[in-house]
Design an enzyme around this catalytic site. Structure first.
Site, mmCIF file in Angstrom:
data_model
loop_
_atom_site.group_PDB
_atom_site.id
_atom_site.type_symbol
_atom_site.label_atom_id
_atom_site.label_comp_id
_atom_site.label_asym_id
_atom_site.label_seq_id
_atom_site.Cartn_x
_atom_site.Cartn_y
_atom_site.Cartn_z
ATOM 1 N N SER A 8 -27.277 21.272 43.379
ATOM 2 C CA SER A 8 -26.073 20.711 43.515
ATOM 3 C C SER A 8 -25.804 19.448 42.774
ATOM 4 O O SER A 8 -26.636 18.534 42.988
ATOM 5 C CB SER A 8 -25.619 20.452 45.100
ATOM 6 O OG SER A 8 -24.711 19.453 44.943
ATOM 7 N N HIS A 33 -24.441 24.651 41.252
ATOM 8 C CA HIS A 33 -23.496 24.460 42.474
ATOM 9 C C HIS A 33 -22.689 23.209 42.394
ATOM 10 O O HIS A 33 -23.214 22.022 41.991
ATOM 11 C CB HIS A 33 -24.437 24.370 43.533
ATOM 12 C CG HIS A 33 -23.726 24.206 44.922
ATOM 13 N ND1 HIS A 33 -23.161 25.554 45.440
ATOM 14 C CD2 HIS A 33 -23.356 23.261 45.780
ATOM 15 C CE1 HIS A 33 -22.669 25.419 46.739
ATOM 16 N NE2 HIS A 33 -22.679 24.030 46.827
ATOM 17 N N ASP A 35 -19.859 21.220 43.786
ATOM 18 C CA ASP A 35 -19.110 20.831 45.056
ATOM 19 C C ASP A 35 -17.901 20.093 45.054
ATOM 20 O O ASP A 35 -18.054 19.034 44.540
ATOM 21 C CB ASP A 35 -20.114 19.840 45.862
ATOM 22 C CG ASP A 35 -21.269 20.757 46.714
ATOM 23 O OD1 ASP A 35 -21.119 21.457 47.414
ATOM 24 O OD2 ASP A 35 -22.219 20.128 46.405
ATOM 25 N N MET A 37 -14.597 18.382 46.432
ATOM 26 C CA MET A 37 -14.241 17.586 47.742
ATOM 27 C C MET A 37 -13.013 16.913 47.557
ATOM 28 O O MET A 37 -12.801 16.115 46.411
ATOM 29 C CB MET A 37 -15.133 16.713 48.083
ATOM 30 C CG MET A 37 -16.688 17.232 48.446
ATOM 31 S SD MET A 37 -17.835 16.066 48.830
ATOM 32 C CE MET A 37 -19.393 17.287 49.010
ATOM 33 N N HIS A 67 -18.036 25.435 44.949
ATOM 34 C CA HIS A 67 -17.912 25.265 46.559
ATOM 35 C C HIS A 67 -16.757 24.742 46.810
ATOM 36 O O HIS A 67 -16.731 23.322 46.716
ATOM 37 C CB HIS A 67 -19.188 24.626 47.207
ATOM 38 C CG HIS A 67 -19.173 24.573 48.492
ATOM 39 N ND1 HIS A 67 -20.196 23.834 49.343
ATOM 40 C CD2 HIS A 67 -18.375 24.883 49.489
ATOM 41 C CE1 HIS A 67 -19.837 23.757 50.679
ATOM 42 N NE2 HIS A 67 -18.907 24.618 50.751
ATOM 43 N N MET A 69 -14.005 22.804 48.651
ATOM 44 C CA MET A 69 -13.930 22.015 50.162
ATOM 45 C C MET A 69 -12.779 21.349 49.913
ATOM 46 O O MET A 69 -12.643 20.007 50.031
ATOM 47 C CB MET A 69 -15.221 21.033 50.470
ATOM 48 C CG MET A 69 -16.457 21.878 50.865
ATOM 49 S SD MET A 69 -17.858 20.826 50.485
ATOM 50 C CE MET A 69 -18.433 20.864 48.965
ATOM 51 N N MET A 138 -23.174 26.941 56.216
ATOM 52 C CA MET A 138 -23.640 25.500 56.099
ATOM 53 C C MET A 138 -24.535 25.087 56.948
ATOM 54 O O MET A 138 -24.614 25.572 57.982
ATOM 55 C CB MET A 138 -22.424 24.613 56.115
ATOM 56 C CG MET A 138 -21.298 25.106 55.175
ATOM 57 S SD MET A 138 -21.607 24.559 53.545
ATOM 58 C CE MET A 138 -21.997 22.693 53.767
ATOM 59 N N ASP A 177 -26.738 25.905 52.445
ATOM 60 C CA ASP A 177 -26.181 24.706 51.862
ATOM 61 C C ASP A 177 -26.307 23.508 52.753
ATOM 62 O O ASP A 177 -25.711 23.485 53.690
ATOM 63 C CB ASP A 177 -24.888 24.961 51.254
ATOM 64 C CG ASP A 177 -24.389 23.739 50.340
ATOM 65 O OD1 ASP A 177 -25.248 22.589 50.091
ATOM 66 O OD2 ASP A 177 -23.015 23.785 50.070
HETATM 67 C C1 DX5 Z 1 -22.140 19.233 51.286
HETATM 68 C C2 DX5 Z 1 -22.476 19.784 50.042
HETATM 69 C C3 DX5 Z 1 -23.637 20.290 49.530
HETATM 70 C C4 DX5 Z 1 -24.666 19.311 49.441
HETATM 71 C C5 DX5 Z 1 -26.044 19.622 49.305
HETATM 72 O O1 DX5 Z 1 -20.961 19.167 51.717
HETATM 73 O O2 DX5 Z 1 -21.641 21.095 50.182
HETATM 74 O O3 DX5 Z 1 -23.716 21.137 48.483
HETATM 75 O O4 DX5 Z 1 -24.317 18.652 48.102
HETATM 76 O O5 DX5 Z 1 -26.705 18.343 49.079
HETATM 77 P P1 DX5 Z 1 -28.038 18.358 49.835
HETATM 78 O O6 DX5 Z 1 -29.191 19.334 49.475
HETATM 79 O O7 DX5 Z 1 -28.816 16.640 49.240
HETATM 80 O O8 DX5 Z 1 -28.016 18.342 51.409
HETATM 81 ZN ZN ZN Z 2 -22.155 22.935 48.581
#
Ligand code: DX5
Ligand code: ZN
Length: 230
Positions: A8, A33, A35, A37, A67, A69, A138, A177
């Protein structure tokens, strides 16, 4: 199914992102990956499609797993399709018509996933199994990297794998994840996970080698060896 390791980039050095993605791929990672947000569906703000467009422009050719969110999700799904995402996962709580959303992702030729928070019932994916390629379980509440792994995710993965197999969806992957690292990836693999996200476990490694790329190769090899030892 061949296990997939997905660093990620939330945990990467954001001032060097082009190099950071190239380095983990050169070090043996399978998928990036990504992320996304929005400070609305989750209490944090990260990056959007323009960053993926820039990385593609910079030569990134590896598969990218977005991903999402964000609420709503649909407009960003379109944008990520346009900038070269390969896989997109969405959360049921963030989509008004999730069946339409995952079908749209697939129609565009991408793989579609549904992401289930620790407090979301596994049954939320039941009506969608024919329309998706992976279920993302998750193992933290979404929003931040570097959180502690929530062990109930393991039983949830086991139950999900059984459901998928009994219903004939043997090719549907289970992605996990959050909080995954060398100390727990084997348990995740034993529970039926075959697609592993790791942010801080990979990008947070101490630099004991002359280049970060060497550090990444070492941790990715160790993660793979743990998965293989299941
Ligand atoms: C959380 C994310 C994850 C996160 C993973 O909301 O979706 O992908 O960044 O990071 P680690 O491996 O540090 O938990
Ligand atoms: Zn993620």
């Amino acid at each position: 199914m061949q296990p997939l390791i997905a660093p990620s980039i939330l945990a990467a050095d954001i001032t060097q992102l082009g190099q950071e993605v190239d380095d983990v791929i050169a070090a043996g990672a399978d998928v990036i990956h990504f992320d996304v947000m929005d400070n609305h569906y989750v209490p944090n703000l990260s990056f959007g499609p323009s960053l993926l467009a820039a990385l593609r422009q910079n030569g990134l050719s590896a598969p990218v797993d977005v991903h999402l969110m964000t609420a709503p999700a649909d407009r960003l799904v379109e944008e990520f399709i346009d900038v070269g995402a390969n896989m997109i996962s969405v959360h049921p709580e963030a989509c008004v018509h999730i069946h339409r959303t995952v079908n749209r992702i697939r129609e565009a030729g991408l793989q579609a996933g549904v992401a289930l928070n620790p407090g979301t019932s596994l049954s939320a994916v039941d009506p969608l199994l024919e329309s998706i390629d992976y279920v993302l379980i998750m193992s933290v509440n979404p929003g931040f990297g570097g959180q502690k792994f929530i062990p109930t995710a393991l039983d949830r993965a086991r139950t999900m794998r059984e459901t998928l197999d009994v219903r004939g969806f043997t090719d549907t992957r289970i992605e996990m994840d959050g909080g995954i690292g060398v100390g727990n990836i084997r348990s995740a693999a034993e529970a039926g996970v075959d697609f592993f996200v790791a942010g801080s476990a990979i990008y947070g490694v101490a630099c004991t080698h002359p280049t970060r790329r060497d550090d990444y190769a070492e941790v990715i090899e160790t993660l793979r060896a743990e998965v293989a030892a299941r």
